[in-house]
Design a protein around this motif. Structure first.
Motif, PDB file in Angstrom:
ATOM      1  N   SER A  59       0.832  -1.205   0.000  1.00 10.14           N
ATOM      2  CA  SER A  59       0.000   0.000   0.000  1.00 10.14           C
ATOM      3  C   SER A  59       0.867   1.256   0.000  1.00 10.14           C
ATOM      4  CB  SER A  59      -0.935  -0.003   1.215  1.00 10.14           C
ATOM      5  OG  SER A  59      -0.191  -0.014   2.423  1.00 10.14           O
ATOM      6  N   VAL A  60       1.984   1.212   0.716  1.00 10.25           N
ATOM      7  CA  VAL A  60       2.914   2.349   0.738  1.00 10.25           C
ATOM      8  C   VAL A  60       3.542   2.520  -0.645  1.00 10.25           C
ATOM      9  CG1 VAL A  60       5.060   3.246   1.729  1.00 10.25           C
ATOM     10  CG2 VAL A  60       3.380   2.110   3.195  1.00 10.25           C
ATOM     11  N   TRP A  61       3.938   1.413  -1.243  1.00 11.72           N
ATOM     12  CA  TRP A  61       4.554   1.474  -2.567  1.00 11.72           C
ATOM     13  C   TRP A  61       3.585   2.060  -3.596  1.00 11.72           C
ATOM     14  CZ3 TRP A  61       6.997  -4.118  -2.673  1.00 11.72           C
ATOM     15  CH2 TRP A  61       8.145  -4.122  -1.868  1.00 11.72           C
ATOM     16  N   LEU A  62       2.332   1.628  -3.534  1.00 12.11           N
ATOM     17  CA  LEU A  62       1.350   2.134  -4.502  1.00 12.11           C
ATOM     18  C   LEU A  62       1.037   3.605  -4.250  1.00 12.11           C
ATOM     19  CD1 LEU A  62      -1.077  -0.916  -4.799  1.00 12.11           C
ATOM     20  CD2 LEU A  62       0.707  -0.176  -6.393  1.00 12.11           C
ATOM     21  N   GLU A  63       1.096   4.019  -3.013  1.00  6.81           N
ATOM     22  CA  GLU A  63       0.907   5.439  -2.707  1.00  6.81           C
ATOM     23  C   GLU A  63       2.043   6.261  -3.328  1.00  6.81           C
ATOM     24  OE1 GLU A  63       0.833   8.369   1.205  1.00  6.81           O
ATOM     25  OE2 GLU A  63       0.288   6.246   1.433  1.00  6.81           O
ATOM     26  N   ARG A  64       3.270   5.711  -3.281  1.00  3.98           N
ATOM     27  CA  ARG A  64       4.402   6.406  -3.900  1.00  3.98           C
ATOM     28  C   ARG A  64       4.263   6.455  -5.420  1.00  3.98           C
ATOM     29  NH1 ARG A  64       8.786   3.211  -0.373  1.00  3.98           N
ATOM     30  NH2 ARG A  64       8.387   4.196   1.658  1.00  3.98           N
ATOM     31  N   VAL A  65       3.657   5.423  -6.007  1.00  3.97           N
ATOM     32  CA  VAL A  65       3.384   5.444  -7.441  1.00  3.97           C
ATOM     33  C   VAL A  65       2.555   6.674  -7.789  1.00  3.97           C
ATOM     34  CG1 VAL A  65       2.111   4.326  -9.314  1.00  3.97           C
ATOM     35  CG2 VAL A  65       3.586   2.957  -7.820  1.00  3.97           C
ATOM     36  N   GLU A  66       1.512   6.894  -6.989  1.00 10.69           N
ATOM     37  CA  GLU A  66       0.635   8.040  -7.274  1.00 10.69           C
ATOM     38  C   GLU A  66       1.338   9.365  -7.006  1.00 10.69           C
ATOM     39  OE1 GLU A  66      -2.018   7.486  -9.014  1.00 10.69           O
ATOM     40  OE2 GLU A  66      -1.430   5.384  -8.818  1.00 10.69           O
ATOM     41  N   GLN A  67       2.213   9.393  -6.010  1.00  6.17           N
ATOM     42  CA  GLN A  67       2.994  10.612  -5.762  1.00  6.17           C
ATOM     43  C   GLN A  67       3.905  10.906  -6.954  1.00  6.17           C
ATOM     44  OE1 GLN A  67       4.969   9.633  -2.097  1.00  6.17           O
ATOM     45  NE2 GLN A  67       3.145   9.961  -0.833  1.00  6.17           N
ATOM     46  N   THR A  68       4.503   9.860  -7.504  1.00  2.00           N
ATOM     47  CA  THR A  68       5.369  10.052  -8.670  1.00  2.00           C
ATOM     48  C   THR A  68       4.553  10.439  -9.890  1.00  2.00           C
ATOM     49  OG1 THR A  68       6.975   8.471  -7.791  1.00  2.00           O
ATOM     50  CG2 THR A  68       7.105   8.964 -10.140  1.00  2.00           C
ATOM     51  N   ARG A  69       3.364   9.888 -10.023  1.00  2.00           N
ATOM     52  CA  ARG A  69       2.480  10.263 -11.141  1.00  2.00           C
ATOM     53  C   ARG A  69       2.211  11.774 -11.098  1.00  2.00           C
ATOM     54  NH1 ARG A  69      -0.985   6.669 -13.740  1.00  2.00           N
ATOM     55  NH2 ARG A  69      -1.116   5.330 -11.901  1.00  2.00           N
ATOM     56  N   VAL A  70       1.976  12.289  -9.914  1.00  2.00           N
ATOM     57  CA  VAL A  70       1.737  13.732  -9.750  1.00  2.00           C
ATOM     58  C   VAL A  70       2.989  14.517 -10.155  1.00  2.00           C
ATOM     59  CG1 VAL A  70       1.335  15.563  -8.047  1.00  2.00           C
ATOM     60  CG2 VAL A  70      -0.048  13.476  -7.992  1.00  2.00           C
ATOM     61  N   LYS A  71       4.170  14.023  -9.765  1.00  2.00           N
ATOM     62  CA  LYS A  71       5.422  14.705 -10.128  1.00  2.00           C
ATOM     63  C   LYS A  71       5.609  14.724 -11.647  1.00  2.00           C
ATOM     64  CE  LYS A  71       7.940  13.507  -5.871  1.00  2.00           C
ATOM     65  NZ  LYS A  71       9.124  12.785  -5.322  1.00  2.00           N
ATOM     66  N   VAL A  72       5.331  13.600 -12.308  1.00  2.00           N
ATOM     67  CA  VAL A  72       5.450  13.533 -13.759  1.00  2.00           C
ATOM     68  C   VAL A  72       4.497  14.536 -14.405  1.00  2.00           C
ATOM     69  CG1 VAL A  72       5.095  12.099 -15.811  1.00  2.00           C
ATOM     70  CG2 VAL A  72       6.205  11.124 -13.790  1.00  2.00           C
ATOM     71  N   ALA A  73       3.266  14.564 -13.931  1.00  2.00           N
ATOM     72  CA  ALA A  73       2.267  15.480 -14.489  1.00  2.00           C
ATOM     73  C   ALA A  73       2.702  16.925 -14.336  1.00  2.00           C
ATOM     74  CB  ALA A  73       0.916  15.252 -13.798  1.00  2.00           C
ATOM     75  N   ARG A  74       3.197  17.269 -13.154  1.00  2.00           N
ATOM     76  CA  ARG A  74       3.662  18.642 -12.911  1.00  2.00           C
ATOM     77  C   ARG A  74       4.833  18.968 -13.824  1.00  2.00           C
ATOM     78  NH1 ARG A  74       5.003  18.181  -7.678  1.00  2.00           N
ATOM     79  NH2 ARG A  74       2.805  18.301  -7.094  1.00  2.00           N
ATOM     80  N   PHE A  75       5.701  17.989 -14.021  1.00  2.00           N
ATOM     81  CA  PHE A  75       6.887  18.162 -14.864  1.00  2.00           C
ATOM     82  C   PHE A  75       6.499  18.457 -16.310  1.00  2.00           C
ATOM     83  CE2 PHE A  75      10.807  16.367 -16.906  1.00  2.00           C
ATOM     84  CZ  PHE A  75      11.726  17.182 -16.265  1.00  2.00           C
ATOM     85  N   LEU A  76       5.382  17.867 -16.776  1.00  2.00           N
ATOM     86  CA  LEU A  76       4.928  18.032 -18.152  1.00  2.00           C
ATOM     87  C   LEU A  76       3.823  19.064 -18.298  1.00  2.00           C
ATOM     88  CD1 LEU A  76       4.890  14.308 -19.340  1.00  2.00           C
ATOM     89  CD2 LEU A  76       6.635  16.038 -19.774  1.00  2.00           C
ATOM     90  N   GLY A  77       3.391  19.663 -17.180  1.00  4.13           N
ATOM     91  CA  GLY A  77       2.375  20.706 -17.238  1.00  4.13           C
ATOM     92  C   GLY A  77       0.973  20.201 -17.513  1.00  4.13           C
ATOM     93  N   VAL A  78       0.659  18.997 -17.023  1.00  7.67           N
ATOM     94  CA  VAL A  78      -0.657  18.401 -17.283  1.00  7.67           C
ATOM     95  C   VAL A  78      -1.239  17.873 -15.973  1.00  7.67           C
ATOM     96  CG1 VAL A  78      -0.028  17.825 -19.649  1.00  7.67           C
ATOM     97  CG2 VAL A  78       0.334  16.132 -17.844  1.00  7.67           C
ATOM     98  N   SER A  79      -2.397  17.216 -16.075  1.00  7.37           N
ATOM     99  CA  SER A  79      -3.061  16.634 -14.910  1.00  7.37           C
ATOM    100  C   SER A  79      -2.540  15.221 -14.651  1.00  7.37           C
ATOM    101  CB  SER A  79      -4.571  16.591 -15.152  1.00  7.37           C
ATOM    102  OG  SER A  79      -5.205  15.698 -14.266  1.00  7.37           O
ATOM    103  N   ALA A  80      -2.502  14.840 -13.387  1.00  8.61           N
ATOM    104  CA  ALA A  80      -2.061  13.483 -13.036  1.00  8.61           C
ATOM    105  C   ALA A  80      -2.971  12.431 -13.649  1.00  8.61           C
ATOM    106  CB  ALA A  80      -2.016  13.329 -11.517  1.00  8.61           C
ATOM    107  N   ASP A  81      -4.236  12.749 -13.886  1.00  7.97           N
ATOM    108  CA  ASP A  81      -5.159  11.805 -14.504  1.00  7.97           C
ATOM    109  C   ASP A  81      -4.826  11.532 -15.963  1.00  7.97           C
ATOM    110  OD1 ASP A  81      -6.611  11.448 -12.207  1.00  7.97           O
ATOM    111  OD2 ASP A  81      -8.197  12.861 -12.748  1.00  7.97           O
ATOM    112  N   GLU A  82      -3.890  12.310 -16.513  1.00 11.55           N
ATOM    113  CA  GLU A  82      -3.529  12.149 -17.920  1.00 11.55           C
ATOM    114  C   GLU A  82      -2.189  11.419 -18.109  1.00 11.55           C
ATOM    115  OE1 GLU A  82      -5.458  15.931 -20.168  1.00 11.55           O
ATOM    116  OE2 GLU A  82      -3.906  16.442 -18.685  1.00 11.55           O
ATOM    117  N   ILE A  83      -1.655  10.872 -17.014  1.00 17.38           N
ATOM    118  CA  ILE A  83      -0.366  10.191 -17.061  1.00 17.38           C
ATOM    119  C   ILE A  83      -0.543   8.700 -16.785  1.00 17.38           C
ATOM    120  CG2 ILE A  83       1.908   9.962 -15.980  1.00 17.38           C
ATOM    121  CD1 ILE A  83       1.598  12.484 -17.667  1.00 17.38           C
ATOM    122  N   ALA A  84       0.019   7.882 -17.678  1.00 16.62           N
ATOM    123  CA  ALA A  84       0.060   6.432 -17.469  1.00 16.62           C
ATOM    124  C   ALA A  84       1.515   5.986 -17.426  1.00 16.62           C
ATOM    125  CB  ALA A  84      -0.674   5.704 -18.596  1.00 16.62           C
ATOM    126  N   PHE A  85       1.778   4.936 -16.661  1.00 15.98           N
ATOM    127  CA  PHE A  85       3.104   4.324 -16.645  1.00 15.98           C
ATOM    128  C   PHE A  85       3.106   3.132 -17.594  1.00 15.98           C
ATOM    129  CE2 PHE A  85       3.069   6.342 -12.375  1.00 15.98           C
ATOM    130  CZ  PHE A  85       4.185   7.158 -12.557  1.00 15.98           C
TER     131      PHE A  85
END
Length: 401
Positions: A70-96
């Motif tokens: 559960s901690v690992w998956l929470e970090r996945v979502e934290q990284t998803r947010v970082k990727v989205a911010r890095f690309l100037g988009v919403s986290a809902d628009e990022i897939a791994f």
């Protein structure tokens, strides 16, 4: 980054330091760069200490606690947010994804292409972008190649668009000669002509600032083992959520809007997730995503624009050194049209690659010569060492002749 307090953007150049930041402090985070002259980040970036620390944490947790999932998956979502911010988009628009090739294949198969439609690409661009669309020829989709020139912009594509053109797919930066294409201008052309736009940013991301929204793309795909500093095996996919009609060509429980609590598949519950999660296929590359979170923190701390400008400075220094030796640079020289970090020297790889390896310099063979690709840790001293090695061999060859 352990030496973060020593990173000063826009520091004056002094004793070989970058004008953009304290590159010597950054360099200490890359042990490989201390052991060799590493000029091959366009192939794979060396491992940085903060990135390794994130992987070590994941492994230690797995070893000691059998994995706090559960901690690992929470970090996945934290990284998803970082990727989205890095690309100037919403986290809902990022897939791994797994890599750039998988991202490009997901995009190609999600587009609403039918027999008789055509897709425009650049001749000589990365093969795995091309193959994703060439594979659709079996469904009657035509792939048309636009010539590779030093400048590729909207005008390059406009004459090739007809009533059956449905998409343009291309790289932001070419891997083989460092062309940097006008993707924002081409994105505007796609909007004007109602075309889908797919962009591979693998050779740009982490070095060149990217605003995925400004590009106007339907999909943007990348891997993470070059400018994003992560070991191979992790990819990213941005999906413009305005195109909610686009769905993956495959289906897995992880991509559903409602995952059955009892995990029993039901034919009447097949709606895809409203987010880019619809393009994910289940278990994540967890250690790599942990690593990516750390890498993005490191890159953001230095600043992508600072990294880009530092690499441009290194490139200018390399070009001046090559000019002094009357050795040709393959690809564009103008900053407006070249990648900041990729340069191909017109020296035959078969004759030169072994020489560089023997002298502790890591570069790549490319179509038209030797590719030099910079990272955030490279210095003017690295460039001087490369140019000096070339100069010495050229002079030796001249005397022998």
């Amino acid at each position: 980054m352990c030496s973060a307090n020593r990173v000063h953007p826009r520091a004056e150049e002094e004793n070989g330091m970058s004008r953009q930041y304290d590159v010597e402090a950054v360099r200490k985070e890359f042990p490989a760069a201390e052991r060799m002259t590493y000029l091959d980040s366009g192939f794979q970036a060396p491992l940085a200490r903060p990135v390794k620390a994130a992987i070590d944490l994941f492994l230690r947790e797995g070893l000691e606690t059998a994995g706090p999932k559960s901690v690992w998956l929470e970090r996945v979502e934290q990284t998803r947010v970082k990727v989205a911010r890095f690309l100037g988009v919403s986290a809902d628009e990022i897939a791994f994804t797994k890599n750039t090739s998988e991202s490009m294949n997901i995009a190609a198969n999600a587009l609403p292409l039918r027999a008789g439609d055509n897709v425009l690409m650049v001749h000589g661009d990365h093969p795995n972008n091309a193959y994703a669309f060439l594979n659709l020829q079996r469904k009657g989709i035509e792939v048309r190649f636009v010539p590779m020139t030093e400048i590729v912009d909207a005008a390059s594509f406009r004459p090739h668009i007809d009533a059956h053109t449905r998409a343009i797919s291309m790289s932001h930066v070419t891997f083989h000669a460092g062309h940097r294409f006008d993707i924002e201008g081409i994105g505007r052309l796609c909007a004007e002509m109602n075309l889908h736009f797919v962009v591979d940013v693998m050779q740009a991301i982490g070095i060149v600032p990217i605003d995925a929204r400004a590009i106007g793309a339907t999909f943007v795909g990348s891997g993470s083992h070059k400018g994003l500093l992560v070991p191979q095996g992790l990819g990213l996919l941005y999906w413009n959520s305005e195109h909610a009609e686009l769905e993956p060509a495959y289906l897995a429980a992880a991509g559903l809007a409602e995952i059955p609590a009892d995990l029993v598949a039901r034919p009447d519950q097949l709606a895809p997730a409203p987010s880019a999660r619809r393009f994910e296929l289940g278990n994540f590359n967890l250690p790599a995503i942990h690593a990516l979170g750390a890498a993005l923190d490191m890159i953001q701390q230095i600043g992508v624009e600072n990294i880009q400008n530092h690499c441009f400075d290194l490139g200018d220094h390399l070009i001046a050194g090559l000019d002094a030796l009357d050795i040709r640079l393959v690809g564009p020289r103008d900053r407006r049209h070249r990648a900041p970090h990729i340069y191909v020297i017109a020296l035959p790889a078969a004759d030169w690659l072994g020489y560089f390896e023997e002298n502790g310099v890591r570069v790549s063979p490319e179509r038209d010569g030797i590719r030099v690709s910079f990272g955030m840790f490279n210095t003017l001293g690295d460039v001087d060492r490369l140019v000096d090695l070339i100069s010495r061999r050229v002079k030796t060859s001249s005397r022998a002749a």
